[in-house]
Design an enzyme around this catalytic site. Structure first.
Site, PDB file in Angstrom:
ATOM      1  CB  SER A  69      -0.946   0.009   1.205  1.00  0.00           C
ATOM      2  OG  SER A  69      -2.053  -0.833   0.973  1.00  0.00           O
ATOM      3  CE  LYS A 119      -4.709   1.765  -0.523  1.00  0.00           C
ATOM      4  NZ  LYS A 119      -4.143   0.441  -0.179  1.00  0.00           N
ATOM      5  CB  SER A 158      -4.372   1.696   3.963  1.00  0.00           C
ATOM      6  OG  SER A 158      -3.600   1.272   2.868  1.00  0.00           O
TER       7      SER A 158
END
Length: 443
Positions: free
Chosen positions: A67, A70, A132
């Site tokens: 993540s 991201k 997240s």
């Protein structure tokens, strides 16, 4: 036959006893080469202002980034907002797929998005940046690019534009494609994940903070209140959370089975902002303890030093010769100061280095009048003269530098002055020739 048996016995001893000892020595040696003894497979620490690399471990090894990727989605969303393509208060209608992807039953980070419900871009962004939330991330990707497939193309194109080198984006979230309920972006494998090196992850964070510093307004929040439900930030080093570290105000965690646990942190320590990245640590705790060790290292071992002072001439490079000017030279100095974050005790090993723009000079190495105050004649960078190791910058082919400029005007001499100067030069040359000839008679 006896000889053969003896040899086999010796080879067996080598394989089972001696080789493991050699391997153990190599492993111990490799571990001892890391002064911080991190559990992370790869890591890096940089000065967030200049991109100066202060520590690295396997920084160019491409690993699962989970993540932390991201941050690229955040960058592209913020860019779209800055360009006026989307707005913070714009409503996004949740589809059946996004609703299913946000189901708590999948075991993914989520805030639970309801099919047919509308959420603002800001709500989705906050849930992505703080908690997240994967479904929120895909919803934003589809909004920006029309489909996640198109968004992945944008991610890879932006990575190239930002000068990343060891990356591979296959989705907007950092999940394994196998978690996407059979709806992973077209053209990608169903078991692929996003990949990046620690250096490239730091580059991405560096540009995110430089281009959109407002990212920290959201990333620094220890918790998210999403329509009445409170979710903790996965960055447990923020104020009030269990690994709280004074000065930390971002940026992004990530974890999958393939990537392990990673964390891109940023913190202001003693007035200086740093960015650190750890990748593939074995546990939640390890990514934060590793980061704490890196930030402690930054705080205890580095400080800012002025290597070049604004408008102060560099010794040995105080002026440049000028042809056809009222004066024969012009004073030069750095236009701006150049500050570097340097390891304590190493300050004297960083020296100013002047590089003159040769295209500005004639065949005799002179500037040609007229010269205006402020004209750029080259640049000033630095050179390291110590015996240790200077790790350079995130972008190794882009040295940090400031302009070297003329600090005064030098007007072009009129034709009369130039004529007599030419006659003088001729007579001086003639006299030098005569004296050399006469001297030769008596040598």
């Amino acid at each position: 036959m006896t000889t053969i048996i003896k040899r086999l016995f010796i080879y067996t001893l080598l394989i089972f006893f001696i080789l493991p000892m050699i391997t153990g020595v190599k492993t111990a040696s490799a571990a001892s080469n890391d002064p911080l003894n991190l559990e992370a497979e790869a890591a890096i620490l940089i000065d967030a202002e200049t991109g100066k690399v202060l520590y690295e471990k396997n920084a160019d090894k491409r690993l699962g980034v989970a993540s932390m990727s991201k941050m690229m989605t955040e960058y592209l969303v913020l860019e779209s907002i800055a360009d006026g393509k989307i707005k913070w208060d714009q409503k996004v209608l949740i589809s059946e797929f996004i609703h299913k992807l946000s189901s708590p039953n999948l075991g993914l980070s989520t805030v639970g998005l309801t099919e047919g419900e509308e959420y603002t871009v800001k709500e989705l962004y906050e849930s992505m940046a703080i908690h997240s939330a994967n479904a929120s991330t895909v919803a934003l990707a589809e909004l920006v690019a029309g489909s996640e497939e198109n968004f992945v193309k944008m991610m890879n194109e932006k990575a190239e534009e930002l000068g990343l080198e060891n990356y591979y984006f296959v989705n907007s979230t950092g999940l394994n494609n196998s978690d996407m309920l059979g709806r992973h972006p077209a053209g990608t494998d169903e078991n692929e994940e996003n990949l990046m090196s620690a250096r490239d992850t730091a580059k991405l964070a560096y540009h995110l903070l430089k281009d959109y510093p407002e990212v920290l307004e959201i990333a620094s929040k220890p918790e998210l209140n999403f329509r009445g439900t409170v979710y903790k930030n996965f960055n447990w080093m923020l104020p009030g959370l269990i690994y709280e570290y004074k000065g930390v105000d971002g940026l992004k965690t990530g974890s999958t089975n393939f990537a392990g646990y990673g964390f891109t942190a940023t913190a202001i320590l003693d007035g200086q902002r740093y960015i650190s990245v750890v990748m593939k640590t074995p546990s939640q705790a390890a990514r934060f303890t590793d980061t704490r060790n890196i930030l402690n290292y930054a705080k205890g071992n580095f400080g800012k030093t002025e290597v070049v002072t604004e408008n102060k001439a560099i010794k040995g490079n105080e002026s440049l010769a000028v042809d056809k000017g009222k004066e024969n030279s012009v004073k030069v100095a750095p236009k701006n100061s150049l500050d570097l974050v340097i390891k304590n005790g190493e300050e004297e090993n960083y020296k100013a280095k002047v590089v003159i723009d040769k295209e500005k000079l004639n065949e005799n190495g002179e500037l040609t009048a007229p010269v205006k105050k402020g004209d750029v004649v080259g640049y000033v960078t630095y050179e390291y003269t110590g015996e240790g190791e200077d790790l350079g910058f995130l972008y190794k082919d882009k040295p940090i530098k400031v302009d070297l400029v003329a600090t005064e005007d030098v007007e072009k001499a009129n034709w009369f002055v130039l004529m007599f100067r030419s006659i003088g030069d001729f007579l001086v040359g003639l006299w030098d020739g005569i004296t050399s000839t006469v001297a030769g008679w008596f040598s």
